[in-house]
Scaffold this motif. Sequence first.
Motif, mmCIF file in Angstrom:
data_model
loop_
_atom_site.group_PDB
_atom_site.id
_atom_site.type_symbol
_atom_site.label_atom_id
_atom_site.label_comp_id
_atom_site.label_asym_id
_atom_site.label_seq_id
_atom_site.Cartn_x
_atom_site.Cartn_y
_atom_site.Cartn_z
ATOM 1 N N ALA A 176 -17.018 -18.334 30.931
ATOM 2 C CA ALA A 176 -18.343 -18.949 31.075
ATOM 3 C C ALA A 176 -19.154 -18.780 29.799
ATOM 4 N N ALA A 177 -19.071 -17.602 29.176
ATOM 5 C CA ALA A 177 -19.820 -17.355 27.940
ATOM 6 C C ALA A 177 -19.361 -18.293 26.827
ATOM 7 N N ARG A 178 -18.051 -18.540 26.755
ATOM 8 C CA ARG A 178 -17.529 -19.450 25.727
ATOM 9 C C ARG A 178 -18.034 -20.878 25.962
ATOM 10 N N HIS A 179 -18.027 -21.299 27.212
ATOM 11 C CA HIS A 179 -18.425 -22.665 27.526
ATOM 12 C C HIS A 179 -19.920 -22.893 27.387
ATOM 13 N N CYS A 180 -20.708 -21.893 27.731
ATOM 14 C CA CYS A 180 -22.171 -22.071 27.755
ATOM 15 C C CYS A 180 -22.766 -21.851 26.371
ATOM 16 N N ASP A 181 -22.317 -22.640 25.438
ATOM 17 C CA ASP A 181 -22.760 -22.558 24.041
ATOM 18 C C ASP A 181 -23.513 -23.845 23.704
ATOM 19 N N PHE A 182 -24.809 -23.719 23.505
ATOM 20 C CA PHE A 182 -25.654 -24.896 23.276
ATOM 21 C C PHE A 182 -25.874 -25.194 21.794
ATOM 22 N N SER A 183 -25.202 -24.438 20.893
ATOM 23 C CA SER A 183 -25.440 -24.634 19.459
ATOM 24 C C SER A 183 -25.055 -26.034 19.009
ATOM 25 N N GLY A 184 -24.043 -26.615 19.639
ATOM 26 C CA GLY A 184 -23.629 -27.970 19.283
ATOM 27 C C GLY A 184 -24.636 -29.025 19.687
ATOM 28 N N LEU A 185 -25.592 -28.655 20.522
ATOM 29 C CA LEU A 185 -26.639 -29.588 20.952
ATOM 30 C C LEU A 185 -27.942 -29.351 20.201
ATOM 31 N N GLY A 186 -27.862 -28.504 19.139
ATOM 32 C CA GLY A 186 -29.074 -28.207 18.385
ATOM 33 C C GLY A 186 -29.974 -27.212 19.086
ATOM 34 N N LEU A 187 -29.392 -26.437 20.013
ATOM 35 C CA LEU A 187 -30.174 -25.453 20.769
ATOM 36 C C LEU A 187 -29.580 -24.065 20.588
ATOM 37 N N ALA A 188 -29.313 -23.690 19.344
ATOM 38 C CA ALA A 188 -28.724 -22.386 19.059
ATOM 39 C C ALA A 188 -29.614 -21.283 19.626
ATOM 40 N N GLY A 189 -28.980 -20.344 20.319
ATOM 41 C CA GLY A 189 -29.738 -19.231 20.888
ATOM 42 C C GLY A 189 -30.218 -19.479 22.303
ATOM 43 N N ALA A 190 -30.090 -20.714 22.798
ATOM 44 C CA ALA A 190 -30.524 -21.015 24.165
ATOM 45 C C ALA A 190 -29.621 -20.299 25.160
ATOM 46 N N SER A 191 -30.214 -19.679 26.151
ATOM 47 C CA SER A 191 -29.421 -18.954 27.151
ATOM 48 C C SER A 191 -29.809 -19.325 28.579
ATOM 49 N N SER A 192 -30.978 -19.918 28.745
ATOM 50 C CA SER A 192 -31.446 -20.282 30.082
ATOM 51 C C SER A 192 -31.073 -21.735 30.368
ATOM 52 N N TYR A 193 -30.443 -21.971 31.497
ATOM 53 C CA TYR A 193 -30.017 -23.326 31.843
ATOM 54 C C TYR A 193 -30.006 -23.500 33.356
ATOM 55 N N TRP A 194 -29.939 -24.749 33.765
ATOM 56 C CA TRP A 194 -29.717 -25.050 35.180
ATOM 57 C C TRP A 194 -28.449 -25.878 35.301
ATOM 58 N N VAL A 195 -27.845 -25.849 36.479
ATOM 59 C CA VAL A 195 -26.555 -26.509 36.701
ATOM 60 C C VAL A 195 -26.737 -27.712 37.613
ATOM 61 N N LEU A 196 -26.121 -28.812 37.208
ATOM 62 C CA LEU A 196 -26.040 -29.998 38.052
ATOM 63 C C LEU A 196 -24.575 -30.287 38.322
ATOM 64 N N SER A 197 -24.200 -30.234 39.597
ATOM 65 C CA SER A 197 -22.843 -30.608 40.009
ATOM 66 C C SER A 197 -22.974 -31.907 40.797
ATOM 67 N N PRO A 198 -22.743 -33.045 40.169
ATOM 68 C CA PRO A 198 -23.167 -34.316 40.752
ATOM 69 C C PRO A 198 -22.319 -34.866 41.889
ATOM 70 N N CYS A 199 -21.082 -34.413 42.022
ATOM 71 C CA CYS A 199 -20.171 -35.083 42.965
ATOM 72 C C CYS A 199 -19.780 -34.212 44.143
ATOM 73 N N SER A 200 -19.561 -34.890 45.246
ATOM 74 C CA SER A 200 -18.929 -34.288 46.409
ATOM 75 C C SER A 200 -17.529 -34.884 46.525
ATOM 76 N N THR A 201 -16.644 -34.176 47.203
ATOM 77 C CA THR A 201 -15.272 -34.654 47.348
ATOM 78 C C THR A 201 -15.249 -36.058 47.952
ATOM 79 N N GLN A 202 -14.506 -36.935 47.336
ATOM 80 C CA GLN A 202 -14.432 -38.316 47.796
ATOM 81 C C GLN A 202 -13.446 -38.438 48.952
ATOM 82 N N ARG A 203 -13.955 -38.865 50.095
ATOM 83 C CA ARG A 203 -13.121 -39.077 51.266
ATOM 84 C C ARG A 203 -13.447 -40.438 51.865
ATOM 85 N N ALA A 204 -12.576 -40.901 52.739
ATOM 86 C CA ALA A 204 -12.779 -42.222 53.347
ATOM 87 C C ALA A 204 -14.089 -42.270 54.119
#
Length: 374
Positions: A176-204
């Motif tokens: 998680a620490a490796r993935h949560c790196d915002f430096s590539g978005l111009g937000l070096a040092g950012a540590s506070s974030y919120w999570v959006l999980s947009p999808c639910s399992t697709q069923r008929a």
Amino acid sequence: MRLPLTNPPKHICILRLSALGDVCNLVPAVRAIQQHWPETKITWITGKAEHSLLLGLSGVEFVVYDKKTGLKGMRAIWSQLKHSRFDVLLHMQQALRGSLLSLGLKADLRLGYDKGRAKDWQWLFTDQQLAPRAQDHVLESFMDFPRALGVPLPEPLNPAELCWEIPIPEAAKQEAARHCDFSGLGLAGASSYWVLSPCSTQRARNFRSWTIEGYAELIDQFYEKYQQPCILTGGPTEQELAYAAGIMARVKSPVLDLVGKTSVKGLLAVIQNAQFVVAPDSGPVHIANAVGVPVIGIFATTNPRRAGPYLWRDYVVDCYPKALQQFMNKTSDEVKWGQRVRFEEAMAVVSTADVLQQIERLQADQKIRIEVMQ
């Protein structure tokens, strides 16, 4: 053997294969049994992805069934457990697949749902059933199993006494620490974030994901006001990747796209460190609930009173009554408990303002709670 039990059982088998959200809701029932009968051995037969989430759960032996293997996989489990005889089989899987699997398991007592809650003729595969209960939450229906065995549980349940303790290994935290790196978005040092999980399992005919446009607008409006970046999460399915691509093509604010890039335990660690989570009726709302992270559930086609994040139901975006009225011309009192709104357009009744209102309400309440604790 009759219920409630007069003596602690030596060995209990739990049969619940899916899904991620449901197994999260089942863990407090397991913990209640362990707390009351610490010497009782527990074997849990569950699905492959679900095992990835629960791996390391203390005091539980797991047997993994991959539904893709069908009857061959069932036979493998029967062979694996051929020398095991359980005092009690808790048949918690309301599906014919689970009932067929149960046929090859040896148990002195088979406890399942009452006819009002059972599906696919599950009562035919059990010798004792739960006492009927109307309009229960999924978590409450699971807690009825230890209650029936004789585990003393309050009625109603005390949320403060519910226990999960799903382990997050150090490797998942590092992932998680490796993935949560915002430096590539111009937000070096950012540590506070919120999570959006947009999808639910697709069923008929089971439409639970909100609109791509709605998600993108939510991200931009929230960032404009609070300057807090968003992390997108999800699995590697075609639907989830398409949703992520659609959202990323529309947003103007910085977003870290982790859809399809984390392990299940890695996702758990990402969620654990989030300020809050936004998701439709799906596994992540219950995963967040299990690790104590505030969650805003977006519900229109399913009833959040039955399937919402148990500890955060007061903050659900509840458009279920509106969708019932608009698409079925019914009220909540006129449909059976658990009725779904099976129209693809129904989730569009949710507005960005609806979601933002609940997020801001949550933040205000959390601020008050922190100030009171200080």
